[in-house]
Design a protein around this motif. Structure first.
Motif, PDB file in Angstrom:
ATOM      1  N   SER A   1       0.834  -1.207   0.000  1.00  0.00           N
ATOM      2  CA  SER A   1       0.000   0.000   0.000  1.00  0.00           C
ATOM      3  C   SER A   1       0.868   1.256   0.000  1.00  0.00           C
ATOM      4  O   SER A   1       1.646   1.475   0.944  1.00  0.00           O
ATOM      5  CB  SER A   1      -0.906  -0.001   1.232  1.00  0.00           C
ATOM      6  OG  SER A   1      -1.419   1.296   1.441  1.00  0.00           O
ATOM      7  N   PRO A   2       0.792   2.088  -1.043  1.00  0.00           N
ATOM      8  CA  PRO A   2       1.654   3.279  -1.103  1.00  0.00           C
ATOM      9  C   PRO A   2       1.308   4.323  -0.048  1.00  0.00           C
ATOM     10  O   PRO A   2       2.185   5.052   0.411  1.00  0.00           O
ATOM     11  CB  PRO A   2       1.409   3.825  -2.515  1.00  0.00           C
ATOM     12  CG  PRO A   2       0.143   3.213  -2.976  1.00  0.00           C
ATOM     13  CD  PRO A   2      -0.065   1.949  -2.216  1.00  0.00           C
ATOM     14  N   THR A   3       0.036   4.361   0.361  1.00  0.00           N
ATOM     15  CA  THR A   3      -0.331   5.335   1.405  1.00  0.00           C
ATOM     16  C   THR A   3       0.336   4.940   2.719  1.00  0.00           C
ATOM     17  O   THR A   3       0.903   5.781   3.420  1.00  0.00           O
ATOM     18  CB  THR A   3      -1.863   5.373   1.587  1.00  0.00           C
ATOM     19  OG1 THR A   3      -2.352   4.027   1.582  1.00  0.00           O
ATOM     20  CG2 THR A   3      -2.529   6.153   0.497  1.00  0.00           C
ATOM     21  N   LEU A   4       0.287   3.644   3.010  1.00  0.00           N
ATOM     22  CA  LEU A   4       0.911   3.181   4.256  1.00  0.00           C
ATOM     23  C   LEU A   4       2.428   3.309   4.181  1.00  0.00           C
ATOM     24  O   LEU A   4       3.076   3.646   5.171  1.00  0.00           O
ATOM     25  CB  LEU A   4       0.496   1.735   4.560  1.00  0.00           C
ATOM     26  CG  LEU A   4      -0.976   1.547   4.963  1.00  0.00           C
ATOM     27  CD1 LEU A   4      -1.271   0.071   5.248  1.00  0.00           C
ATOM     28  CD2 LEU A   4      -1.337   2.369   6.195  1.00  0.00           C
ATOM     29  N   SER A   5       3.023   3.045   2.991  1.00  0.00           N
ATOM     30  CA  SER A   5       4.489   3.154   2.887  1.00  0.00           C
ATOM     31  C   SER A   5       4.939   4.596   3.098  1.00  0.00           C
ATOM     32  O   SER A   5       5.929   4.847   3.791  1.00  0.00           O
ATOM     33  CB  SER A   5       5.043   2.703   1.538  1.00  0.00           C
ATOM     34  OG  SER A   5       4.315   1.691   1.003  1.00  0.00           O
TER      35      SER A   5
END
Ligand code: PMP
Ligand code: GLU
Length: 397
Positions: free
Chosen positions: A13-17
């Motif tokens: 998940s790019p938001t979480l990364s």
């Protein structure tokens, strides 16, 4: 090792990364401004924490029914009846480990090879990957910023085929902050009825609305629509409970039962303690959420005003959620050092390196023209972050 093909179809998940990166930099003492985090910066209400503490003290620390405790399902049913006039039996409700897990159970229960799933772009990052993980094909419906990301019947019809199985609706929307009015929801419902589609309605931001905007659940358009709609919601955003991991779904019993079986064979029940906390959240009087939204509103206005004051950037005023989604095409192509910044991903990297500001690029949301900034952070951080972004952009040629 030869991994399953599905593992290669997705990315983390790019938001979480991006959020994890911002938090790691802050932990190292780097003065970073975090506009990536998609979670309220408020603490969970005391009454909710007290309910969790009481549950622990009472020994409510064992497995529960895999689909969630009846007390919480009753509180969820009451919420739907009070807020939307929707009546669900508790057998039509499933409690999961966050709304993301709710959506994942749904994807496993509903999608398979050959199915097409309609996504309205820009969309939240996990929808596409969850469809891919379950061998189905995401079909992207491109909505237009100039129309306020509006949905029309003809736009939807142009993307439906005999393989279309479902449509994912997200109002208020992450990342655009758009909310759908009754006419748009009716257009979606009509197309779903005509082509026998399942409607997945992610309403996790339903309480985070501005300027008097009212939330309408598509399931409330009538019994025929409700009978083919799975409403997804949770306590993460409205009660600042992202870490507690409680999401829920309400909808057709057959679908809920299949999702519950999948959950019983994978995670079992969501945390017993968090379930008791969620009961307290849903039974609270709403003051906490109202105060939080009032604060978000001030930040929203400031962030959008500041973004629009930057040459090359334009930003619509969101009517819900806590994200600004500025169009940055006027900045792309400008030069930094020896090269040009040609994409939102490169721009996000530039802001990180040159301004120590973390934003999420638009690409994983389906846009090559935008970046996403969360204003779930202090007014002071909004000012500081925008000052730095503005100064960094001035260094471009
Ligand atoms: N849907 C949307 C649109 C979201 O932004 C989020 C944020 N994480 C979720 C679902 C999932 O929320 P959670 O798993 O924390 O309940
Ligand atoms: N929904 C939030 C976001 O979009 C949290 C991160 C996630 O779950 O992907 O940033």
């Amino acid at each position: 090792m030869r991994l399953a093909a599905r593992a290669g179809r997705i990315t983390p998940s790019p938001t979480l990364s991006m959020t994890a990166m911002a938090k790691a930099m802050a932990a190292q003492g780097i003065d970073v401004v975090d506009f990536a985090s998609g979670e309220p910066d408020f603490d969970t209400p005391e009454a909710v924490k007290a309910a969790a503490a009481a549950a622990m003290r009472a020994g409510f620390t064992k497995y529960t029914a895999p689909s969630g405790i009846e007390e919480l399902k009753h509180a969820i049913a009451k919420k739907f009846e009070t807020d939307q006039g929707l009546r669900y039996d508790t057998s039509q409700i499933l409690v999961s480990c966050g709304a993301k897990h709710t959506l994942y159970n749904l994807a496993e229960a509903l999608f398979e090879a050959g199915d097409e799933v309609l996504l309205l772009s820009p969309f939240w990052v996990s929808y596409q990957d969850q469809v891919l993980l379950n061998d189905a094909k995401p079909v992207i419906i491109q909505t237009r910023e100039d129309d306020g990301y509006a949905i029309t019947r003809s736009l939807l019809e142009s993307c439906v085929t005999s393989r279309t199985k479902a449509i994912i609706v997200n109002s208020p929307c992450n990342p655009t902050g758009t909310t759908y009015d009754r006419a748009m929801l009716e257009a979606i419902a009509e197309v779903a009825l005509r082509h026998d589609l399942v409607i997945i309605s992610d309403e996790i931001y339903e309480k985070i609305l501005y300027d008097g905007t009212q939330h309408i659940s598509i399931a409330s358009l009538g019994p025929e629509v409700a009978s083919r709609t799975l409403v997804v919601n949770g306590v993460s955003k409205a009660y600042a409970m992202t870490g507690w991991r409680i999401g829920y779904a309400a909808g057709p019993k057959e679908l809920i039962t299949a999702m519950a079986s999948i959950q019983s064979q994978s995670t079992s029940n969501p945390s017993s303690i968090s379930q008791k906390a969620a009961v307290a959240a849903l039974q609270s009087d709403g003051t906490f959420t109202q105060q939080m939204v009032a604060e978000f509103d001030c930040r929203r206005r400031l962030m959008v005003e500041r973004l629009n004051a930057i040459p090359g950037i334009r930003c619509r005023m969101p009517s819900g959620a806590f994200y600004a989604f500025p169009n940055v095409t006027g900045v792309l192509g400008r030069r930094h050092g020896t090269g040009a910044i040609t994409s939102p991903a490169e721009l996000a990297n530039f802001f990180l390196q040159e301004a120590r500001v973390v934003v999420v690029p638009g690409e994983p949301f389906g846009s090559c023209s935008h970046i996403r900034l969360s204003y779930a952070t202090s007014l002071e951080a909004v000012r500081r972050g925008l000052d730095r972004m503005e100064a960094a952009l001035k260094s471009l040629r």
